[in-house]
Design a protein around this motif. Sequence first.
Motif, PDB file in Angstrom:
ATOM      1  N   ARG A  73      -0.930  12.255   1.930  1.00 38.18           N
ATOM      2  CA  ARG A  73      -1.652  13.125   2.869  1.00 38.18           C
ATOM      3  C   ARG A  73      -1.887  14.516   2.290  1.00 38.18           C
ATOM      4  O   ARG A  73      -1.021  15.085   1.639  1.00 38.18           O
ATOM      5  CB  ARG A  73      -0.844  13.230   4.166  1.00 38.18           C
TER       6      ARG A  73
ATOM      7  N   THR B  97       5.823  -0.690   7.671  1.00 42.47           N
ATOM      8  CA  THR B  97       5.460   0.605   7.091  1.00 42.47           C
ATOM      9  C   THR B  97       6.682   1.510   7.091  1.00 42.47           C
ATOM     10  O   THR B  97       7.368   1.630   8.103  1.00 42.47           O
ATOM     11  CB  THR B  97       4.329   1.271   7.902  1.00 42.47           C
TER      12      THR B  97
ATOM     13  N   SER C 162     -12.513   6.656   9.246  1.00 44.96           N
ATOM     14  CA  SER C 162     -12.012   6.037   8.015  1.00 44.96           C
ATOM     15  C   SER C 162     -13.136   5.346   7.251  1.00 44.96           C
ATOM     16  O   SER C 162     -14.178   5.011   7.813  1.00 44.96           O
ATOM     17  CB  SER C 162     -10.959   4.964   8.343  1.00 44.96           C
TER      18      SER C 162
ATOM     19  N   SER D 188       0.834  -1.205   0.000  1.00 44.57           N
ATOM     20  CA  SER D 188       0.000   0.000   0.000  1.00 44.57           C
ATOM     21  C   SER D 188       0.864   1.249   0.000  1.00 44.57           C
ATOM     22  O   SER D 188       2.017   1.228   0.440  1.00 44.57           O
ATOM     23  CB  SER D 188      -0.941   0.023   1.206  1.00 44.57           C
TER      24      SER D 188
ATOM     25  N   THR E   3       0.312   5.545   0.913  1.00 45.90           N
ATOM     26  CA  THR E   3      -0.588   6.533   1.512  1.00 45.90           C
ATOM     27  C   THR E   3      -0.036   7.933   1.289  1.00 45.90           C
ATOM     28  O   THR E   3       1.144   8.183   1.538  1.00 45.90           O
ATOM     29  CB  THR E   3      -0.714   6.291   3.034  1.00 45.90           C
TER      30      THR E   3
ATOM     31  N   THR F 185      -5.117   5.935   1.050  1.00 41.16           N
ATOM     32  CA  THR F 185      -4.293   4.733   0.907  1.00 41.16           C
ATOM     33  C   THR F 185      -4.761   3.913  -0.292  1.00 41.16           C
ATOM     34  O   THR F 185      -5.959   3.688  -0.461  1.00 41.16           O
ATOM     35  CB  THR F 185      -4.412   3.876   2.183  1.00 41.16           C
TER      36      THR F 185
ATOM     37  N   GLU G  39     -13.018   2.227   4.098  1.00 36.39           N
ATOM     38  CA  GLU G  39     -12.196   1.436   3.188  1.00 36.39           C
ATOM     39  C   GLU G  39     -13.068   0.498   2.369  1.00 36.39           C
ATOM     40  O   GLU G  39     -14.097   0.028   2.842  1.00 36.39           O
ATOM     41  CB  GLU G  39     -11.128   0.649   3.949  1.00 36.39           C
TER      42      GLU G  39
ATOM     43  N   ARG H  39      -4.101   0.200  -2.258  1.00 33.80           N
ATOM     44  CA  ARG H  39      -3.550  -1.143  -2.016  1.00 33.80           C
ATOM     45  C   ARG H  39      -3.455  -1.916  -3.325  1.00 33.80           C
ATOM     46  O   ARG H  39      -4.308  -1.789  -4.206  1.00 33.80           O
ATOM     47  CB  ARG H  39      -4.458  -1.902  -1.038  1.00 33.80           C
TER      48      ARG H  39
ATOM     49  N   THR I  62      -8.682   8.093   5.467  1.00 35.82           N
ATOM     50  CA  THR I  62      -8.809   8.454   6.883  1.00 35.82           C
ATOM     51  C   THR I  62      -8.798   9.966   7.017  1.00 35.82           C
ATOM     52  O   THR I  62      -7.950  10.633   6.428  1.00 35.82           O
ATOM     53  CB  THR I  62      -7.642   7.867   7.699  1.00 35.82           C
TER      54      THR I  62
ATOM     55  N   ASP J  68      -5.691  11.210   4.831  1.00 33.28           N
ATOM     56  CA  ASP J  68      -4.763  10.185   4.331  1.00 33.28           C
ATOM     57  C   ASP J  68      -5.503   9.285   3.360  1.00 33.28           C
ATOM     58  O   ASP J  68      -6.501   8.653   3.730  1.00 33.28           O
ATOM     59  CB  ASP J  68      -4.229   9.334   5.492  1.00 33.28           C
TER      60      ASP J  68
END
Lengths: 127, 127, 127, 127, 127, 127
Positions: free
Chosen positions: C7, F112, C122, C3, C5, C37, C124, C39, C112, C35
């Motif tokens: 911002r 991470t 969040s 993933s 991410t 993300t 997803e 994947r 998020t 944020d």
Amino acid sequence: MYSVTVRDHMMVAHSFRGEVFGPAQRLHGATFVVDATFRRRALDEDDVVVDIGLATRELRAVLAELDYRNLDELPEFAGVNTSTEFLAGVIADRLVERLDARARGIDGVAVTLHESHLAQASYEREL
Amino acid sequence: MYSVTVRDHMMVAHSFRGEVFGPAQRLHGATFVVDATFRRRALDEDDVVVDIGLATRELRAVLAELDYRNLDELPEFAGVNTSTEFLAGVIADRLVERLDARARGIDGVAVTLHESHLAQASYEREL
Amino acid sequence: MYSVTVRDHMMVAHSFRGEVFGPAQRLHGATFVVDATFRRRALDEDDVVVDIGLATRELRAVLAELDYRNLDELPEFAGVNTSTEFLAGVIADRLVERLDARARGIDGVAVTLHESHLAQASYEREL
Amino acid sequence: MYSVTVRDHMMVAHSFRGEVFGPAQRLHGATFVVDATFRRRALDEDDVVVDIGLATRELRAVLAELDYRNLDELPEFAGVNTSTEFLAGVIADRLVERLDARARGIDGVAVTLHESHLAQASYEREL
Amino acid sequence: MYSVTVRDHMMVAHSFRGEVFGPAQRLHGATFVVDATFRRRALDEDDVVVDIGLATRELRAVLAELDYRNLDELPEFAGVNTSTEFLAGVIADRLVERLDARARGIDGVAVTLHESHLAQASYEREL
Amino acid sequence: MYSVTVRDHMMVAHSFRGEVFGPAQRLHGATFVVDATFRRRALDEDDVVVDIGLATRELRAVLAELDYRNLDELPEFAGVNTSTEFLAGVIADRLVERLDARARGIDGVAVTLHESHLAQASYEREL
């Protein structure tokens, strides 16, 4: 010099006047995460700068006057841009008054408002 | 005293000369998260220290000269260790010049570079 | 599963309907640090999940539709509380559409929103 | 003025005497994330304020004397409240001594202890 | 899947049994910054996962049972190491019970305890 | 599911091949703040997921192979872009091997890498 800092936050709406502010001239909002710092040249008889519980309660009381408000509607801010740095000054002055800071032996106060992960503003004054 | 701080970052390669630096004598790199602070004794006619948009653009312009570079190859840094504190000084001085800070009524500038979650360095000067 | 991410943030005004929200029923505001993300089960031919530059630009484009706005005035949100979790869902869905995420091999998206140092929400979804 | 800051932490038990401390009069504990800052008017011959490796090792040595301890049992703290600000002063003074800071050209030291996401305390002194 | 996370903290003393724990076998302490996450497949009639005010109050109530305590003295933890991950599990289970989470339509709960800037532990369960 | 996360960092130089990377095709660098997470369905006989001391030492050992290096010169990365997400995968796989994670009862690992205050990447795998 010793200092203690406590944190709280407020969530307000407001807008700015002046072309320099671009889209921030529209009504928008901000979360301000607020750090209030108290300075003292020497610790008191309890070995602290100020009771953290007291400092936290007074900061909450000051922020409660602004929290969940549209600052454009508050008469005390008429004709002024409630910029982050301006609000830092307002909160610092109100804290000094509420805490009767000078009488408690506090030598200085600083207030920082974090408006995002990219910007913050502060005001500090000696007492 | 009022202040405003804006944040940006740069990602550079460099190496250090001197046994004290140990493995950092090898070519390596760093992300520097950069906080630039502008101080002013009183707010201007827009009730701010400096326009945040302007401050952000000028900080970006200063960092763009270093970003994605191998600092070892920049002639201006020949013979010097580009330590975090040294770079803080360089960035502060360049910001003062680009912004013509004194003419704008800025009373002081500070630059902090965060090199990891464990270390940071700063340079500050009055104007 | 890999993933990436990125911002960004937005600053909005809004209010909530329902007694459960207490003082947040008044017009107020928030900074949402966002944020996003992405994947992917395997990396692409460039050895990444998604180009960070592209992801950052598309996130900015999605947030620009809401940034510096009073969400109460946007017709698309009529009759709904623009809670932090609701907005996370809106931003995630718009990102998926703008990026044509499925066609790019993205297997999932999460968004998020940090509304303060004390609360975040969040959303997803798998693709 | 240049500065360098390094971070470490310690995990201690302690209790406070005095009704102002409320439930903190009971034996409890804290993680203190400790930032030690060293200031110098000019950089040294290696273009740094202080070797970060050295600063980190000396900070660790100072914290090791307190780490994983019940501060109530340490004779050196008998009769005093080991408040966050008091501990900041102790750590700063010990760092100055261990580093022989004045002899190294350090012009000032500051120590900040973060006790939670909501409170921190500092002590700073010029040399 | 939607989620909401609220943050609070507690300050406790404790010790560990077992040579693997080294100096942490001594009585020491920790600040645990606690993030409690509530998950829900769909938003409720107020367009939220859970009322943030309610979630915050219940988290405070759960932490109040442990805050400013020496965990070694609590009968419920006799014979167990109150590791960060173990405490995450305890707090999650107590939150589920207090909130009657399943009845409120919550589909999952996760609790993360940050013990320093370097370490954290979590427990999550579906409902 | 329980988890424990420990943090460390590394400072590397590298460059990318491919027009999509823009200025990052030049030799530059990054600080990667690395979070390594270990998951376990049940706690072990010491009431932990993994000994934090052990996890921290093994993470350091894995990062030491890359720290203060120019990744472009490491034969193991020839012909690949050492993107943040790619490095997360490399570090996770090496950690699993060094810790003999499956034999220790670890059910999953995630790594991470934070490359700045604006971007991070992860890799996770079940065991």
